[in-house]
Scaffold this motif. Structure first.
Motif, mmCIF file in Angstrom:
data_model
loop_
_atom_site.group_PDB
_atom_site.id
_atom_site.type_symbol
_atom_site.label_atom_id
_atom_site.label_comp_id
_atom_site.label_asym_id
_atom_site.label_seq_id
_atom_site.Cartn_x
_atom_site.Cartn_y
_atom_site.Cartn_z
ATOM 1 N N ILE A 192 -9.733 16.834 -36.447
ATOM 2 C CA ILE A 192 -8.623 17.751 -36.301
ATOM 3 C C ILE A 192 -8.575 18.010 -37.418
ATOM 4 O O ILE A 192 -8.574 19.704 -37.983
ATOM 5 C CB ILE A 192 -7.935 17.460 -35.835
ATOM 6 C CG1 ILE A 192 -6.639 18.631 -34.706
ATOM 7 C CG2 ILE A 192 -6.625 16.759 -36.169
ATOM 8 C CD1 ILE A 192 -7.960 19.181 -33.845
ATOM 9 N N CYS A 249 -4.522 22.332 -29.294
ATOM 10 C CA CYS A 249 -5.258 21.513 -28.622
ATOM 11 C C CYS A 249 -5.178 22.028 -27.245
ATOM 12 O O CYS A 249 -4.685 22.667 -26.090
ATOM 13 C CB CYS A 249 -4.175 20.119 -27.894
ATOM 14 S SG CYS A 249 -4.751 19.143 -27.032
ATOM 15 N N HIS A 306 -2.647 21.330 -24.157
ATOM 16 C CA HIS A 306 -1.409 22.881 -24.571
ATOM 17 C C HIS A 306 -1.735 24.553 -23.535
ATOM 18 O O HIS A 306 -0.594 24.931 -22.956
ATOM 19 C CB HIS A 306 -1.177 23.423 -26.043
ATOM 20 C CG HIS A 306 -0.300 22.174 -27.006
ATOM 21 N ND1 HIS A 306 -0.779 21.191 -27.791
ATOM 22 C CD2 HIS A 306 -0.032 21.211 -25.493
ATOM 23 C CE1 HIS A 306 0.465 20.325 -27.805
ATOM 24 N NE2 HIS A 306 0.918 20.414 -26.813
ATOM 25 N N GLY A 309 -9.372 22.682 -30.627
ATOM 26 C CA GLY A 309 -8.758 21.326 -29.691
ATOM 27 C C GLY A 309 -9.317 20.614 -29.132
ATOM 28 O O GLY A 309 -8.385 19.379 -28.206
ATOM 29 N N CYS A 310 -10.519 21.517 -28.216
ATOM 30 C CA CYS A 310 -11.467 20.784 -27.314
ATOM 31 C C CYS A 310 -12.327 20.162 -27.517
ATOM 32 O O CYS A 310 -13.657 20.869 -28.252
ATOM 33 C CB CYS A 310 -11.634 22.198 -25.894
ATOM 34 S SG CYS A 310 -12.320 21.413 -25.137
ATOM 35 N N GLU A 342 -10.341 20.762 -20.451
ATOM 36 C CA GLU A 342 -9.499 21.112 -21.867
ATOM 37 C C GLU A 342 -10.788 22.173 -22.226
ATOM 38 O O GLU A 342 -9.141 23.734 -23.260
ATOM 39 C CB GLU A 342 -8.916 20.031 -22.668
ATOM 40 C CG GLU A 342 -8.846 19.137 -22.637
ATOM 41 C CD GLU A 342 -7.986 17.749 -23.799
ATOM 42 O OE1 GLU A 342 -9.097 18.678 -24.557
ATOM 43 O OE2 GLU A 342 -7.528 17.610 -23.781
ATOM 44 N N PHE A 387 3.300 17.713 -24.001
ATOM 45 C CA PHE A 387 2.878 18.520 -23.577
ATOM 46 C C PHE A 387 2.716 19.233 -22.258
ATOM 47 O O PHE A 387 2.428 19.657 -20.884
ATOM 48 C CB PHE A 387 1.101 17.752 -22.251
ATOM 49 C CG PHE A 387 0.422 17.778 -23.754
ATOM 50 C CD1 PHE A 387 -0.607 18.785 -23.775
ATOM 51 C CD2 PHE A 387 0.902 16.582 -24.348
ATOM 52 C CE1 PHE A 387 -1.646 17.980 -25.128
ATOM 53 C CE2 PHE A 387 -0.573 16.223 -25.686
ATOM 54 C CZ PHE A 387 -0.965 16.794 -25.927
ATOM 55 N N HIS A 424 -0.985 14.567 -29.110
ATOM 56 C CA HIS A 424 -1.965 13.208 -28.590
ATOM 57 C C HIS A 424 -3.022 12.814 -30.056
ATOM 58 O O HIS A 424 -2.516 11.731 -30.352
ATOM 59 C CB HIS A 424 -2.710 13.490 -27.229
ATOM 60 C CG HIS A 424 -2.449 13.437 -26.014
ATOM 61 N ND1 HIS A 424 -3.426 14.608 -24.877
ATOM 62 C CD2 HIS A 424 -1.583 12.573 -25.639
ATOM 63 C CE1 HIS A 424 -2.624 13.831 -24.113
ATOM 64 N NE2 HIS A 424 -0.954 13.209 -24.539
ATOM 65 N N THR A 451 -7.534 10.886 -30.986
ATOM 66 C CA THR A 451 -6.942 10.006 -30.021
ATOM 67 C C THR A 451 -7.836 9.446 -29.346
ATOM 68 O O THR A 451 -7.939 7.923 -29.147
ATOM 69 C CB THR A 451 -6.904 11.250 -28.465
ATOM 70 O OG1 THR A 451 -6.437 12.561 -29.668
ATOM 71 C CG2 THR A 451 -6.443 11.366 -27.537
ATOM 72 N N PRO A 504 -0.895 19.148 -32.281
ATOM 73 C CA PRO A 504 -1.573 18.387 -30.960
ATOM 74 C C PRO A 504 -1.124 17.099 -30.567
ATOM 75 O O PRO A 504 -1.221 16.039 -31.609
ATOM 76 C CB PRO A 504 -2.926 18.124 -31.469
ATOM 77 C CG PRO A 504 -3.165 18.273 -32.591
ATOM 78 C CD PRO A 504 -1.763 19.391 -33.310
ATOM 79 N N GLU A 510 -2.625 27.659 -30.680
ATOM 80 C CA GLU A 510 -1.599 26.091 -29.702
ATOM 81 C C GLU A 510 -3.013 25.044 -30.070
ATOM 82 O O GLU A 510 -4.369 25.403 -29.825
ATOM 83 C CB GLU A 510 -1.393 25.339 -28.233
ATOM 84 C CG GLU A 510 -2.777 26.001 -27.100
ATOM 85 C CD GLU A 510 -2.489 27.739 -27.250
ATOM 86 O OE1 GLU A 510 -3.720 27.851 -26.873
ATOM 87 O OE2 GLU A 510 -2.086 28.743 -27.869
#
Length: 384
Positions: free
Chosen positions: A172, A35, A38, A62-63, A351, A221, A195, A143, A193, A33
């Motif tokens: 990303i 993000c 998630h 993804g943070c 996150e 989410f 968003h 985002t 992800p 995952e």
């Protein structure tokens, strides 16, 4: 489905999980995952405990707070300490440690550091304090980049000269490429992800399916969003497909947000290279302001150290971000490193994977250890 409760129907979740177990038939599958949002849903709602033990969910990079290297935090703190500066940032950046403290520490030392909810709040401060230099600490993936872009366009239109942006936006796709090229980890697919994809659309992910032959499903989410996405990934693998699918169709359009992309293109361009925590330097993976917006570029307006700073030796955020280890496997997790006394960024951000484990995962650790004991012979090299 129209209501939140319908996205958290435990009986439906169990039925989908049972079908995942049937389809996967005991085959050990690893899905990342990407993000951090998630990750928090997974551990807040106990999704790993619902899925069959042969399905392994791996945290990704993804943070945006977590991937920011310590040197860039030091640069931000150096600007905050400058005379006549109001330094603004999102709240989750206040406690991210640099090599000599955080922005929260800088505020305690007398720097005018304020958290804002959007860059437009920072622009409002610039209007209110025309004798001050207001700097916005811009972070995030695609985002949050559009909101920075729109704010820059408004500053240009209004001719506001005492506002600038310290740009640390990242993208990303290069991060996913770096993960796929890494020899440390073998993956069977991605939970994409939601968003970010709402902005960039589905097309940028096609290389994952075509070149790397890995399925990716862009997910929402809520708990059922993620469970359904895992089901879609397993179904693709069982059918021998590698495609980009959109589970989050109620929000994500295939073409993304064209207006947002246009605003970003008008104000920003790719950097030649940028350092990511845990992933090192990745070419064309971050954004900077275009020359037309140089007067609003904090990196040009202020002198910053610009030094590369190594992470603390005790911190294993890099391994966590790459999915090589789980947060609780870090030797300082939950002892020296907690949300109150963070050593690494993964424990600070809402996150961050470490924060998710600490806040929601204590009851899952025993199950996780059991999972590893049940399948001790299944290594990353042996996974299909």
């Amino acid at each position: 489905m129209k209501y939140v409760d319908e996205y958290r129907d435990s009986k439906l979740a169990k039925r989908i999980a049972d079908d995942i177990a049937r389809l996967s038939d005991g085959r050990h599958l690893k899905f990342m995952e990407v993000c951090g949002g998630h990750t928090h849903t997974i551990y807040k709602h106990g999704i790993e405990d619902i899925l069959p033990p042969n399905i392994d969910l791996i945290h990704g990079p993804g943070c945006p707070v977590c991937v920011l290297p310590m040197g860039r935090v030091d640069d931000a703190i150096s600007i905050a300490h400058m005379e006549n500066v109001i330094f603004t940032t999102f709240g989750d950046m206040m406690r991210v440690p640099g090599s000599h403290g955080s922005l929260l520490d800088a505020r305690a030392e007398g720097a005018d550091v304020r958290f804002v909810y959007s860059p437009l709040d920072a622009l409002k401060l610039a209007r209110q304090y025309p004798d001050k230099q207001v700097v916005f600490f811009a972070i995030g993936f695609e985002t949050t980049a559009p909101s920075t872009a729109v704010t820059l366009l408004r500053a240009q239109a209004e001719g506001i000269k005492n506002f600038s942006v310290f740009c640390n936006h990242v993208t990303i796709i290069p991060a996913i490429k770096a993960i796929l090229d890494s020899p440390d980890l073998r993956l069977d697919g991605f939970v994409g992800p939601g968003h970010v994809t709402m902005v960039i659309g589905l097309r940028p992910y096609t290389f994952i399916a075509r070149q790397h032959r890995k399925p990716i499903v862009v997910a929402g989410f809520e708990p059922l969003d993620i469970i359904q996405s895992v089901h879609m990934l397993v179904q693709q693998i069982c059918e021998g497909r590698s495609e980009v699918e959109n589970q989050y169709a109620r929000v994500v359009q295939p073409e993304g947000n064209v207006k947002a992309l246009e605003a970003m293109a008008r104000t920003m361009e790719l950097r030649p290279f940028f350092e990511w925590r845990g992933l090192g330097f990745i070419t064309q993976s971050a954004l900077k302001l275009r020359p037309e917006f140089a007067r609003w570029d904090a990196e040009l307006r202020f002198e910053v150290p610009g030094l590369r700073v190594a992470d603390p030796k005790a911190c294993q955020c890099g391994e966590v971000l790459k999915g090589v280890i789980k947060p609780w496997e870090c030797k300082v997790f939950g002892t020296a490193c907690t949300p109150e006394t963070p050593i690494g960024t993964c424990m600070v951000s809402p996150e961050g994977a470490c924060a998710a484990y600490f806040n929601y995962g204590r009851f899952s650790m025993a199950a996780e250890r059991h999972r590893l004991n049940v399948m001790p012979a299944m290594s990353a090299q042996e996974s299909p």
